[in-house]
Design an enzyme around this catalytic site. Structure first.
Site, PDB file in Angstrom:
ATOM      1  CB  SER A 110      -0.790  -0.267   1.213  1.00  0.00           C
ATOM      2  OG  SER A 110      -1.842   0.699   1.754  1.00  0.00           O
ATOM      3  CB  SER A 111       0.814   4.525  -1.118  1.00  0.00           C
ATOM      4  OG  SER A 111      -1.100   4.761  -0.617  1.00  0.00           O
ATOM      5  CB  CYS A 112       0.007   4.072   4.051  1.00  0.00           C
ATOM      6  SG  CYS A 112      -0.508   2.243   4.822  1.00  0.00           S
ATOM      7  CE1 TYR A 170      -3.120  -3.413   5.244  1.00  0.00           C
ATOM      8  CE2 TYR A 170      -2.709  -0.827   4.261  1.00  0.00           C
ATOM      9  CZ  TYR A 170      -3.016  -2.210   4.205  1.00  0.00           C
ATOM     10  OH  TYR A 170      -3.167  -2.585   3.011  1.00  0.00           O
ATOM     11  CE  LYS A 204      -0.706  -5.685   3.148  1.00  0.00           C
ATOM     12  NZ  LYS A 204      -1.600  -6.352   2.384  1.00  0.00           N
TER      13      LYS A 204
END
Length: 303
Positions: A96-98, A125, A129
């Site tokens: 994810s971009s987060c 999260y 990832k």
């Protein structure tokens, strides 16, 4: 959502349905290491795309941080190690971009990973990832397996989750404005100032990019997947209101958190391989809303 889009894309490319190894959460618990390893050992897939995850917006991340880090760590570890032990030829892990720092340079290049602190509202999260990405990187380095990762931006489209509190920003907005239009509510309240900028990618464009990455002989360890364009949350809300036909007032609740000020991916690495997005945000929202209405009418809405 991503898994369904990948299945559609593979079928459209001529892959026979019986060649696609698809399992629902009820059929295979990916947080169970034995079940995951047994599945991979039995089926011996040529390619694994790890699209499964526990996901949600700011509210869900803040409310369930333990579940977000535990479940996503378990999925990453069980699938990456299980695939290696089952001698899977290729694995693509979705992040994810987060994963990038809260104050990463904009647009965010892949090498900004771990350069400074993460956004606190989604740190559990993001950490899970990042761990999955690093598992793929180091298994590839040590064992020579072709395990690599893709970092999609904010996704939306068919089979999205429209839970009133736990969904991501675009499905949350579609649900909120649809309900407000049906109720003829005079106003819709949005969290935060509306000024943070976000990038949105239709899930069918994402599936196309992932299959493109799987066709490359020597992809980078991780590659950003996005559009290279962003809008403010307020602009996104106004576009959603236009899409669903809502005519009321939009009010910002500035007592609620904004999240990171901007999250735009640098997609130059992906573009250099010959891929580019095809679906505009306006067209994508229209398509997503049509699917929302169809799923709602059929009683299939995820919420």
């Amino acid at each position: 959502m991503v898994g369904a889009a990948l299945a559609r894309a593979l079928r459209a490319r001529g892959h026979a349905p019986e060649r696609l190894l698809l399992r629902t959460r009820r059929e295979l618990d990916l947080s169970d290491p034995a079940a995951t390893r047994n599945f991979l050992a039995k089926e011996q897939p040529d390619l694994v795309i790890v699209a499964a995850a526990r996901v949600g917006g700011i509210h869900a991340n803040s409310t369930y941080p333990a579940e977000f880090i535990h479940d996503n760590l378990a999925i990453a570890l069980n699938f990456v190690d299980g695939a290696y032990r089952a001698k899977v030829k290729r694995l693509l892990f979705l992040g994810s971009s987060c994963i990038y720092p809260r104050l990463a340079p904009q647009p965010m290049p892949e090498d900004s990973l771990l350069s400074s602190a993460l956004e606190p509202t989604n740190e559990p999260y993001a950490l899970a990832k990042i761990a999955g990405l690093k598992l793929c990187q180091y298994y590839r380095k040590q064992y020579g397996v072709l395990f690599h990762s893709a970092m999609p931006t904010n996704l939306y489209g068919p089979r999205d989750n429209y839970h009133p509190q736990n969904s991501h920003v675009l499905p949350a907005l579609l649900r909120r404005f649809h309900d407000a239009a049906e109720a003829r509510a005079p106003e819709v309240v949005l969290w935060g100032s509306g000024t943070p900028r976000r990038e949105f990618l239709h899930v069918d464009d994402c599936a196309d990019a992932l299959l493109h990455l799987c066709s490359l002989d020597n992809p980078a360890d991780w590659v950003n997947v996005g559009t290279g364009k962003d809008v403010t949350i307020r602009e996104a809300a106004e576009l959603v209101a236009e899409t669903v036909g809502y005519r009321g007032k939009i009010v910002q609740d500035t007592t609620k958190p904004d999240g990171p000020p901007r999250k735009l991916l640098d997609i130059s690495r992906l573009r250099a391989t010959g891929w580019a997005p095809k679906i505009s945000l306006r067209d994508g929202l229209r398509h997503a809303y049509e699917n929302f209405l169809a799923e709602k009418a059929a009683g299939l809405l995820r919420e």
